[in-house]
Design a protein around this motif. Structure first.
Motif, PDB file in Angstrom:
ATOM      1  N   LYS A 262       0.831  -1.209   0.000  1.00  0.00           N
ATOM      2  CA  LYS A 262       0.000   0.000   0.000  1.00  0.00           C
ATOM      3  C   LYS A 262       0.862   1.254   0.000  1.00  0.00           C
ATOM      4  O   LYS A 262       0.448   2.312  -0.478  1.00  0.00           O
ATOM      5  N   THR A 263       2.097   1.153   0.509  1.00  0.00           N
ATOM      6  CA  THR A 263       2.983   2.301   0.657  1.00  0.00           C
ATOM      7  C   THR A 263       3.958   2.445  -0.497  1.00  0.00           C
ATOM      8  O   THR A 263       4.279   3.567  -0.914  1.00  0.00           O
ATOM      9  N   ASN A 264       4.416   1.319  -1.042  1.00  0.00           N
ATOM     10  CA  ASN A 264       5.516   1.354  -2.005  1.00  0.00           C
ATOM     11  C   ASN A 264       5.129   0.891  -3.405  1.00  0.00           C
ATOM     12  O   ASN A 264       5.994   0.468  -4.182  1.00  0.00           O
ATOM     13  N   ASN A 265       3.843   0.992  -3.731  1.00  0.00           N
ATOM     14  CA  ASN A 265       3.389   0.558  -5.044  1.00  0.00           C
ATOM     15  C   ASN A 265       1.979   1.082  -5.273  1.00  0.00           C
ATOM     16  O   ASN A 265       1.319   1.549  -4.337  1.00  0.00           O
ATOM     17  N   TYR A 266       1.526   1.009  -6.489  1.00  0.00           N
ATOM     18  CA  TYR A 266       0.110   1.211  -6.785  1.00  0.00           C
ATOM     19  C   TYR A 266      -0.217   0.439  -8.059  1.00  0.00           C
ATOM     20  O   TYR A 266       0.680   0.131  -8.862  1.00  0.00           O
ATOM     21  N   PRO A 267      -1.473   0.061  -8.256  1.00  0.00           N
ATOM     22  CA  PRO A 267      -1.816  -0.885  -9.319  1.00  0.00           C
ATOM     23  C   PRO A 267      -1.352  -0.492 -10.712  1.00  0.00           C
ATOM     24  O   PRO A 267      -0.820  -1.332 -11.447  1.00  0.00           O
ATOM     25  N   GLN A 268      -1.549   0.768 -11.099  1.00  0.00           N
ATOM     26  CA  GLN A 268      -1.169   1.169 -12.449  1.00  0.00           C
ATOM     27  C   GLN A 268       0.336   1.041 -12.667  1.00  0.00           C
ATOM     28  O   GLN A 268       0.792   0.601 -13.734  1.00  0.00           O
ATOM     29  N   LEU A 269       1.121   1.392 -11.655  1.00  0.00           N
ATOM     30  CA  LEU A 269       2.573   1.292 -11.765  1.00  0.00           C
ATOM     31  C   LEU A 269       3.003  -0.166 -11.901  1.00  0.00           C
ATOM     32  O   LEU A 269       3.857  -0.497 -12.741  1.00  0.00           O
ATOM     33  N   ALA A 270       2.424  -1.043 -11.087  1.00  0.00           N
ATOM     34  CA  ALA A 270       2.761  -2.472 -11.166  1.00  0.00           C
ATOM     35  C   ALA A 270       2.436  -3.016 -12.556  1.00  0.00           C
ATOM     36  O   ALA A 270       3.263  -3.689 -13.190  1.00  0.00           O
ATOM     37  N   TYR A 271       1.234  -2.704 -13.026  1.00  0.00           N
ATOM     38  CA  TYR A 271       0.809  -3.217 -14.324  1.00  0.00           C
ATOM     39  C   TYR A 271       1.694  -2.684 -15.443  1.00  0.00           C
ATOM     40  O   TYR A 271       2.122  -3.435 -16.326  1.00  0.00           O
ATOM     41  N   GLU A 272       1.978  -1.391 -15.426  1.00  0.00           N
ATOM     42  CA  GLU A 272       2.782  -0.795 -16.496  1.00  0.00           C
ATOM     43  C   GLU A 272       4.222  -1.302 -16.473  1.00  0.00           C
ATOM     44  O   GLU A 272       4.830  -1.512 -17.530  1.00  0.00           O
ATOM     45  N   THR A 273       4.774  -1.499 -15.281  1.00  0.00           N
ATOM     46  CA  THR A 273       6.146  -2.003 -15.187  1.00  0.00           C
ATOM     47  C   THR A 273       6.254  -3.407 -15.754  1.00  0.00           C
ATOM     48  O   THR A 273       7.138  -3.713 -16.567  1.00  0.00           O
ATOM     49  N   VAL A 274       5.328  -4.274 -15.325  1.00  0.00           N
ATOM     50  CA  VAL A 274       5.331  -5.647 -15.823  1.00  0.00           C
ATOM     51  C   VAL A 274       5.062  -5.671 -17.325  1.00  0.00           C
ATOM     52  O   VAL A 274       5.741  -6.367 -18.087  1.00  0.00           O
TER      53      VAL A 274
END
Length: 261
Positions: free
Chosen positions: A218-230
């Motif tokens: 919850k502190t060091n990530n967010y869904p859009q960032l995770a999805y875009e990185t992968v």
């Protein structure tokens, strides 16, 4: 086979997998009433659950394990060291509902369950693979590293919940104390977005898969960032999302998309 993350994130986890005959929960790390509500939202009754399989003893995975077991008379499955670690935290459980996993494989009705070791700072943490006549599903979160052994186990699955816990730069420059940052980045910590993307590259060599990105910080990530990185890692390696692999986000506070195999 029906597969659905009910909750997935650093604040609590619970996943449903089932067939017409067998219904299983993996972890119960949020309030029992919330798990019950999300089960009913996907068309399942809490009283129909045949077993709760526990990955490890951290609170975001066991918060309501005891509550759910007592209320609905559900057996709890975990290895011996995990049982010893979590018993003081979950309250009294009926003797007949304490199920020790002392072998790699067990079966409930028409689902065979394989437990496998994962790298995390718990006493004896496990991932799970569920094998049915309709397909295979697996849970692999709280991974400090993606080992060859885990890759070999997960190569055969059709649907997978895989950890994409943190963005490394957000973690390094975030508010956590140094000791906690080191723990998360270690081989007994959590899998980063980048590590998740590279793991998926290895897994799809054995065939098309449906993969949920889950257990986000919850502190060091967010869904859009995770999805875009992968997604970026996959596209850079000529992987077609939607053809070679299907990606979905596992929601933190309510059930995710249901997959039926």
């Amino acid at each position: 086979m029906k597969f659905c993350p009910l909750f997935s994130g650093s604040s609590g986890n619970s996943i449903f997998v089932g067939t017409e005959n067998t219904k299983i929960l993996i972890d119960a790390g949020v309030a029992g009433k919330n798990i019950e509500a999300e089960l009913r939202a996907i068309g399942e009754e809490p009283s129909s659950i045949d077993g709760i399989f526990v990955t490890h003893e951290h609170s975001d995975h066991i918060k309501s394990v005891g509550v759910m077991s007592r209320k609905h008379n559900i057996p709890i499955y975990a290895n011996e060291l995990t049982w010893e670690a979590m018993l003081p935290k979950i309250g009294k459980v009926k003797e007949e509902n304490i199920k020790l996993l002392d072998t790699r494989y067990t079966a409930i009705k028409d689902i065979e369950i394989e437990n496998f070791r994962i790298s995390h700072d718990a006493v004896d943490p496990r991932g799970y693979l569920f094998n049915t006549k309709k397909g295979k599903a697996a849970i692999a979160t709280d991974l400090g590293c993606f080992s060859d052994e885990i890759k070999d186990i997960l190569n055969s699955v059709d649907v997978l919940l895989l950890e994409s816990n943190h963005d490394v730069e957000m973690l390094k420059f975030g508010p956590y104390p140094y000791v906690l940052k080191r723990r998360i980045l270690s081989e007994v910590g959590h899998l980063s977005n980048e590590a998740c993307g590279n793991a998926i590259l290895e897994l799809i060599k054995s065939g098309r898969k449906r993969i949920y990105l889950g257990h986000l910080s919850k502190t060091n990530n967010y869904p859009q960032l995770a999805y875009e990185t992968v997604s970026s890692i996959l596209k850079e390696n000529n992987v077609n999302i939607g053809e070679d692999v299907y990606l979905s986000m596992a929601n933190r506070s309510n059930h995710s998309e249901v997959v039926n195999l």
